[in-house]
Design an enzyme around this catalytic site. Structure first.
Site, mmCIF file in Angstrom:
data_model
loop_
_atom_site.group_PDB
_atom_site.id
_atom_site.type_symbol
_atom_site.label_atom_id
_atom_site.label_comp_id
_atom_site.label_asym_id
_atom_site.label_seq_id
_atom_site.Cartn_x
_atom_site.Cartn_y
_atom_site.Cartn_z
ATOM 1 N N GLU A 8 -16.102 32.340 11.716
ATOM 2 C CA GLU A 8 -16.859 31.848 10.878
ATOM 3 C C GLU A 8 -18.352 31.979 11.610
ATOM 4 O OE1 GLU A 8 -17.518 27.323 9.098
ATOM 5 O OE2 GLU A 8 -15.933 27.782 10.286
ATOM 6 N N ARG A 46 -4.017 28.817 21.436
ATOM 7 C CA ARG A 46 -5.695 29.295 21.749
ATOM 8 C C ARG A 46 -5.852 29.256 23.199
ATOM 9 N NH1 ARG A 46 -8.744 26.955 18.056
ATOM 10 N NH2 ARG A 46 -10.516 26.690 19.339
ATOM 11 N N LYS A 80 -17.164 25.695 19.108
ATOM 12 C CA LYS A 80 -18.622 25.999 18.876
ATOM 13 C C LYS A 80 -19.584 24.776 18.371
ATOM 14 C CE LYS A 80 -17.105 28.863 15.958
ATOM 15 N NZ LYS A 80 -16.828 30.107 14.764
HETATM 16 P P1 ATP Z 1 -14.123 26.867 17.440
HETATM 17 O O1 ATP Z 1 -13.529 25.590 17.323
HETATM 18 O O2 ATP Z 1 -14.827 27.396 18.652
HETATM 19 O O3 ATP Z 1 -15.467 26.664 16.460
HETATM 20 P P2 ATP Z 1 -13.010 28.406 15.323
HETATM 21 O O4 ATP Z 1 -11.321 28.343 15.223
HETATM 22 O O5 ATP Z 1 -13.566 27.304 14.409
HETATM 23 O O6 ATP Z 1 -13.351 28.051 16.873
HETATM 24 P P3 ATP Z 1 -13.482 30.796 14.178
HETATM 25 O O7 ATP Z 1 -14.877 31.584 14.010
HETATM 26 O O8 ATP Z 1 -13.054 30.379 12.947
HETATM 27 O O9 ATP Z 1 -13.697 29.887 15.143
HETATM 28 O O10 ATP Z 1 -12.542 31.621 15.004
HETATM 29 C C1 ATP Z 1 -12.402 33.291 14.531
HETATM 30 C C2 ATP Z 1 -11.043 33.348 15.179
HETATM 31 O O11 ATP Z 1 -11.123 33.168 16.664
HETATM 32 C C3 ATP Z 1 -9.918 32.843 14.470
HETATM 33 O O12 ATP Z 1 -8.752 33.571 14.294
HETATM 34 C C4 ATP Z 1 -9.493 31.726 15.761
HETATM 35 O O13 ATP Z 1 -8.374 31.488 15.407
HETATM 36 C C5 ATP Z 1 -9.726 32.372 17.117
HETATM 37 N N1 ATP Z 1 -10.209 31.623 18.175
HETATM 38 C C6 ATP Z 1 -10.898 30.675 18.111
HETATM 39 N N2 ATP Z 1 -11.167 29.858 19.177
HETATM 40 C C7 ATP Z 1 -9.902 30.627 20.016
HETATM 41 C C8 ATP Z 1 -9.568 30.119 21.301
HETATM 42 N N3 ATP Z 1 -9.892 29.144 22.184
HETATM 43 N N4 ATP Z 1 -8.614 31.137 21.880
HETATM 44 C C9 ATP Z 1 -7.951 32.069 20.942
HETATM 45 N N5 ATP Z 1 -8.415 32.500 19.789
HETATM 46 C C10 ATP Z 1 -9.336 31.464 19.228
HETATM 47 MG MG MG Z 2 -12.864 27.911 12.263
#
Ligand code: ATP
Ligand code: MG
Length: 601
Positions: free
Chosen positions: A78, A303, A313
């Protein structure tokens, strides 16, 4: 005969499945015995296996020809912040699995929420994925590319009686939804006619209603034990401009609805996401089944969590916006841009992601393991140099004034092919302040009055006199004598216990050096009521009076060195200027991860 690729062999009753993988770094042979109890895996590459439970699922799918032998994954960030090391794990997994299985991986921006997304983030994400060494070729997509199609599908769901427009307020919707122990109540709008729903949804799209007045909901099951299945919202009114579609839309699809359809449109086979989406999988499956469209499979993995780090983020953005760090690329940040500026290499990050593996249960990875990966990478590659961070002047009284010797020094003892360099030696040098103690404890093998040490690549010196500031008593300089018979490499056999690094006073080049520590002083900042309460206020130490050997004068931005006894350093790619060296410490030399591994056998 084994061939590259995968297949099976039979030895009487035993069936073995083999998989031979090759990538730029190594080849691996893994063999599984397929017996009644399931698969037993052996891997023969001596180091870590690149196999994981997702690869096992892919292997099964190859065997059953589920997707016609295709593997197609996607990385779906995202664009609401910069990527972090957790995303790196997901990138390595998605692009890595595609590469290992002869498949493809798409980059897809999940930009369904117009209020949070920015072009700056899109650009940084592309830069970071490329820098990590992955390529989406011509397959860069946006969920917003599918807004028309997503709308058409929503109309289809209304027509088949599987979606309805609901007028409950957000609060009422929450009340009606029930709890984990109580079933929900149907919305009074649940049984609207198809015609009324079509009309209202059309008018939602036309902007007739204010935000929050109405939503489109999937009609699933208000009594489901899974709250996500209790008629989830799939479209909401948002009168916001979108970074790509501008003001074309004032209704936007929810992630849980847009994601499976985007996967389906792109022909994804394995839709890999993190564990918190496990409870959303029934909705993923429902959406695709209800629409009767191509159905990828969602697979969840744990994760990455790192000690002394926050990974959300939202929290990282707070650190940036509230000035706790200098930006998303502050070298203390766990962002990919921060790690890059800190001096991490893509190879080290990829190795780390490989070494931590892929699991089904959440856990916390020791940050020492990440630090270990960059040490491992740089050990045989980074040139050794001498840098004095807190200088103390030493005058070698019996060394001829005005004489300069160009001493030979090896560039990297781990890699003799890197050759040698010249280091100038003269009568006045600098050593580290803490390499001298006037009144040393036992086993202090550095310099003290009357004691001898070796100067690296040079001579043995003996401390004969200490000069102090008359008023403050602070040590200003040391006077020493050198033994001309002890030049390194001259065959001298005289041994002393300590060896110090140094720089020649007349030749050394000034530099600023930034030493970093963890951003947080608790292992798990997320466990605190306010994660900012455990910010380490000493995470950055800036030393402005450092002196480095003259060979570093023109060191290019981003070049990496080992400062003897201090650690690995990079010329800061942002703040260093010609004639004004700035170094970031990537990592110290002390490898606590290697120690832990050794202790555990
Ligand atoms: P955040 O909570 O940091 O905002 P998010 O999951 O909302 O993370 P996205 O941009 O939606 O962030 O994530 C893109 C991809 O990266 C998704 O498939 C998500 O599952 C993966 N991802 C995000 N954080 C992690 C993590 N700590 N370990 C492994 N994969 C991750
Ligand atoms: Mg997300």
């Amino acid at each position: 005969m084994l061939k590259y690729g995968r297949g099976r062999f039979k030895f009487g009753k035993i069936v073995l499945r083999y998989n031979i993988e090759c990538d730029q770094r190594c080849s691996r042979l893994s063999v599984e015995e397929l017996n009644d109890k399931g698969a037993m895996r052996m891997t023969t590459n001596g180091s870590s296996t690149s196999s994981n439970f997702i690869q096992n699922i892919i292997n099964e799918d190859f065997d059953t020809n589920k997707y016609g032998g295709r593997v197609h994954t996607r990385f779906p960030p995202e664009p609401n912040g910069y990527l972090h090391i957790g995303h790196a794990k997901s990138i390595c997994l998605n692009f890595g699995l595609a590469a290992k299985n002869g498949g493809l991986c798409n980059l897809r921006f999940d930009d369904t929420n117009p209020s949070k997304e920015e072009v700056e983030y899109v650009d940084s994400i592309k830069t970071d994925v490329k820098w990590l060494g992955f390529d989406w070729d011509d397959r860069m997509y946006y969920a917003s590319d599918y807004f028309d199609q997503l709308y058409e599908y929503a109309v289809q769901l209304i027509k088949t009686g599987q979606a309805y427009v609901c007028d409950l307020s957000a609060e009422e919707t929450r009340d009606y939804r029930g709890t984990l122990t109580e079933p929900g109540k149907p919305s009074p709008y649940r049984d609207r006619s198809v015609e009324e729903n079509l009309d209202l949804f059309e008018r939602m799209k036309a902007g007739e209603f204010p935000e929050g007045a109405r939503v489109l909901r999937a009609k699933i099951d208000m009594a489901s034990p899974n709250l996500n299945m209790r008629d989830p919202v799939i479209y909401r009114i948002m009168k916001a401009s979108h970074h790509r579609t501008g003001d074309k839309w004032c209704i936007y699809p929810m992630y849980d609805y847009a994601h499976p359809i985007s996967d389906s449109i792109e022909g994804i086979t394995h839709s890999i996401c993190t564990l918190e989406f496990e409870d959303h999988r029934p909705l993923y499956d429902w959406t695709l089944d209800a629409l009767k469209i191509y159905h990828p499979q969602q697979i969840e993995f744990a994760r990455l969590n790192l000690t002394y780090t926050v990974m959300s983020k939202r929290k990282l953005r707070q650190l940036v916006e509230e000035g706790y760090v200098s930006g998303w690329d502050d070298p203390r940040m766990p962002t990919i841009s921060g790690l890059r500026r800190r001096g991490y290499t893509p190879e080290a990050i990829r190795d780390f992601c490989e070494d931590i593996g892929v699991a089904k249960a959440n856990s916390m990875v020791d940050i020492a393991m990440l630090e270990h990966s960059i040490r491992e990478y740089l050990n045989s590659r980074a040139p050794r140099v001498m840098a004095v961070l807190r200088p103390l002047k030493v005058v070698i009284d019996n060394y001829p004034a005005g004489q300069v010797e160009e001493l030979d020094a090896e560039i990297n003892p781990e890699n003799p092919a890197m050759g040698t360099r010249k280091v100038p030696f003269s009568r006045e040098i600098y050593i580290e302040q803490d390499d001298f103690l006037e009144d040393p404890p036992k086993k202090f093998f550095r310099l003290s009055p009357g004691n001898e040490v070796r100067l690296k690549h040079a001579y043995i010196i003996k401390c004969e006199r200490v000069v102090k500031d008359e008023k403050t008593g602070a040590i200003i300089e040391l006077h020493c004598a050198y033994d001309p018979e002890t030049r390194s490499g001259s065959g001298s056999t005289r041994k002393v216990k300590g060896t110090l690094h140094w720089v020649s006073a007349a030749h050394a080049v000034p530099a600023e050096v930034r030493l970093y520590d963890h951003l947080f002083n608790r292992e798990n900042p997320d466990e605190e009521k306010d994660f900012k309460s455990c910010i380490n206020t000493n995470s950055l130490e800036t030393l402005t009076a450092c002196l480095v050997e003259p060979g570093l004068a023109g060191a290019p931005l981003g070049s990496r060195f080992q400062f003897l006894r201090h650690g690995y350093f990079i010329v800061d790619p942002v703040d260093a200027k010609p004639g004004a060296l700035v170094f970031n410490r990537i990592v110290s030399l002390k490898d606590s991860w290697a120690k832990i591994m050794k202790k555990n056998g």
